[in-house]
Design a protein around this motif. Structure first.
Motif, PDB file in Angstrom:
ATOM      1  N   ILE A  58     -32.094 -32.120  60.600  1.00 29.09           N
ATOM      2  CA  ILE A  58     -31.083 -32.839  59.817  1.00 29.09           C
ATOM      3  C   ILE A  58     -31.228 -32.498  58.337  1.00 29.09           C
ATOM      4  CG2 ILE A  58     -30.307 -35.159  59.139  1.00 29.09           C
ATOM      5  CD1 ILE A  58     -31.072 -35.994  62.049  1.00 29.09           C
ATOM      6  N   TRP A  59     -32.450 -32.218  57.926  1.00 31.56           N
ATOM      7  CA  TRP A  59     -32.719 -31.607  56.626  1.00 31.56           C
ATOM      8  C   TRP A  59     -33.996 -30.781  56.746  1.00 31.56           C
ATOM      9  CZ3 TRP A  59     -32.685 -37.297  55.241  1.00 31.56           C
ATOM     10  CH2 TRP A  59     -33.914 -37.911  55.496  1.00 31.56           C
ATOM     11  N   GLY A  60     -34.274 -30.018  55.726  1.00 33.59           N
ATOM     12  CA  GLY A  60     -35.469 -29.180  55.768  1.00 33.59           C
ATOM     13  C   GLY A  60     -35.813 -28.680  54.374  1.00 33.59           C
ATOM     14  N   PHE A  61     -36.794 -27.793  54.293  1.00 34.31           N
ATOM     15  CA  PHE A  61     -37.365 -27.403  52.999  1.00 34.31           C
ATOM     16  C   PHE A  61     -37.470 -25.888  52.897  1.00 34.31           C
ATOM     17  CE2 PHE A  61     -38.926 -31.452  54.510  1.00 34.31           C
ATOM     18  CZ  PHE A  61     -38.611 -32.299  53.454  1.00 34.31           C
ATOM     19  N   ASN A 174     -32.577 -34.891  42.053  1.00 35.99           N
ATOM     20  CA  ASN A 174     -32.017 -34.486  43.336  1.00 35.99           C
ATOM     21  C   ASN A 174     -31.063 -33.303  43.195  1.00 35.99           C
ATOM     22  OD1 ASN A 174     -33.384 -36.764  44.375  1.00 35.99           O
ATOM     23  ND2 ASN A 174     -31.840 -36.954  45.980  1.00 35.99           N
ATOM     24  N   GLY A 175     -30.461 -33.191  42.016  1.00 36.97           N
ATOM     25  CA  GLY A 175     -29.636 -32.016  41.760  1.00 36.97           C
ATOM     26  C   GLY A 175     -30.460 -30.746  41.799  1.00 36.97           C
ATOM     27  N   ILE A 176     -31.625 -30.769  41.161  1.00 36.21           N
ATOM     28  CA  ILE A 176     -32.511 -29.603  41.206  1.00 36.21           C
ATOM     29  C   ILE A 176     -32.979 -29.354  42.644  1.00 36.21           C
ATOM     30  CG2 ILE A 176     -34.705 -28.637  40.417  1.00 36.21           C
ATOM     31  CD1 ILE A 176     -34.354 -30.337  37.865  1.00 36.21           C
ATOM     32  N   LEU A 177     -33.360 -30.416  43.335  1.00 37.44           N
ATOM     33  CA  LEU A 177     -33.840 -30.276  44.712  1.00 37.44           C
ATOM     34  C   LEU A 177     -32.775 -29.678  45.625  1.00 37.44           C
ATOM     35  CD1 LEU A 177     -35.820 -33.627  45.243  1.00 37.44           C
ATOM     36  CD2 LEU A 177     -36.775 -31.332  44.966  1.00 37.44           C
ATOM     37  N   THR A 178     -31.508 -29.955  45.344  1.00 50.01           N
ATOM     38  CA  THR A 178     -30.439 -29.476  46.211  1.00 50.01           C
ATOM     39  C   THR A 178     -29.730 -28.239  45.651  1.00 50.01           C
ATOM     40  OG1 THR A 178     -28.964 -31.137  45.218  1.00 50.01           O
ATOM     41  CG2 THR A 178     -30.001 -31.694  47.323  1.00 50.01           C
ATOM     42  N   TRP A 188     -32.695 -28.627  51.860  1.00 47.62           N
ATOM     43  CA  TRP A 188     -31.362 -28.356  52.400  1.00 47.62           C
ATOM     44  C   TRP A 188     -30.968 -29.445  53.404  1.00 47.62           C
ATOM     45  CZ3 TRP A 188     -31.481 -28.086  57.628  1.00 47.62           C
ATOM     46  CH2 TRP A 188     -32.647 -27.607  58.243  1.00 47.62           C
ATOM     47  N   TYR A 189     -29.658 -29.630  53.564  1.00 43.09           N
ATOM     48  CA  TYR A 189     -29.126 -30.650  54.466  1.00 43.09           C
ATOM     49  C   TYR A 189     -28.191 -30.014  55.487  1.00 43.09           C
ATOM     50  CZ  TYR A 189     -30.816 -34.235  51.227  1.00 43.09           C
ATOM     51  OH  TYR A 189     -31.616 -35.037  50.447  1.00 43.09           O
ATOM     52  N   ASN A 190     -28.255 -30.497  56.709  1.00 43.63           N
ATOM     53  CA  ASN A 190     -27.341 -30.094  57.764  1.00 43.63           C
ATOM     54  C   ASN A 190     -26.066 -30.911  57.618  1.00 43.63           C
ATOM     55  OD1 ASN A 190     -25.914 -29.604  60.092  1.00 43.63           O
ATOM     56  ND2 ASN A 190     -27.579 -30.090  61.498  1.00 43.63           N
ATOM     57  N   ASN A 191     -25.001 -30.294  57.149  1.00 46.60           N
ATOM     58  CA  ASN A 191     -23.767 -31.029  56.865  1.00 46.60           C
ATOM     59  C   ASN A 191     -23.077 -31.566  58.109  1.00 46.60           C
ATOM     60  OD1 ASN A 191     -23.884 -30.870  54.062  1.00 46.60           O
ATOM     61  ND2 ASN A 191     -22.850 -28.892  54.008  1.00 46.60           N
TER      62      ASN A 191
END
Length: 233
Positions: A58-61, A174-178, A188-191
């Motif tokens: 669902i998300w990952g790194f 969170n902007g930097i993280l994404t 990253w996120y699974n949309n």
């Protein structure tokens, strides 16, 4: 240098609370037991949530931005996030309580909560098939209902002010993280599991996720403060 980006973000978040936390007016870190209680109360379920969602994709790194140290399949930087982010937000909360004498959201806090509780729960039910959206909104609505109807705290207006002010550094971090300001995403996120609505590069669900994380931390922290004050007198 890239492999230290997430670690450096954690250091950035915790640096001001550490440097300024022992100042006489704030005495923020002198309440370390309350901080620790809040971090543990929120951190344990959020870490479990994180482990499961990472396993499910669902998300990952992005390994390019990580030191490579992992614990139970999570980057050590992600574990640190559940310490540094709440501590930074509670620091903002305490500084605002010190310098903003008037409780600006006092009259609005309960009407706002009465509106948010059904909104969060209904959205959670509508989007129950999207794991990140459904679970985040449902849990936020349920925990806010618990706070409002059972705890009935006096600090609720202060919480909303702290949350509102924390949104700015939240969007930056969170902007930097994404993927804002850097070539690729750290997280990253699974949309397919969220609404695909983003504030810049930040999923809209992250703002509710932060709401829940901060509310748990502050409610436990304030409970500890109140109990500690009772035993002092």
């Amino acid at each position: 240098m890239e492999k230290y980006y997430y670690l450096l973000i954690n250091i950035f978040m915790i640096s001001t609370p550490i440097v300024r936390g022992f100042e006489a007016r704030i005495r923020f870190l002198s309440r370390w037991k309350g901080l620790l209680a809040g971090v543990a109360a929120a951190g344990i379920p959020f870490i479990v949530w994180d482990i499961i969602f990472t396993k499910w994709g669902i998300w990952g790194f992005n390994a390019s931005y990580l030191t490579g140290i992992r614990l139970i399949n999570l980057p050590i930087e992600e574990w640190l996030f559940f310490i540094t982010a709440p501590v930074a937000c509670i620091f903002i909360y305490e500084v605002l309580a010190l310098f903003v004498k008037k409780d600006l959201f006092k009259k609005l806090s309960y009407p706002l909560s009465y509106a948010l509780i059904p909104l969060f729960i209904v959205l959670g039910l509508i989007y129950h098939d999207l794991w990140y959206t459904g679970l985040t909104f449902s849990l936020a609505g349920a925990y806010l209902a618990f706070i409002v109807f059972f705890v009935k705290p006096r600090y609720l207006g202060r919480f909303y002010l702290g949350y509102a002010v924390s949104l700015l550094p939240f969007l930056l971090v969170n902007g930097i993280l994404t993927g804002s300001f850097i070539p690729d995403e750290i997280v990253w996120y699974n949309n397919a599991e969220n609404l695909s609505i983003r504030i810049f590069t930040v999923p809209i669900e992250d703002s509710v996720y932060m709401f829940l994380l901060l509310l748990i931390n502050i409610s436990v922290y304030e409970h500890w403060k109140e109990r500690n004050n009772r035993t002092t007198f």
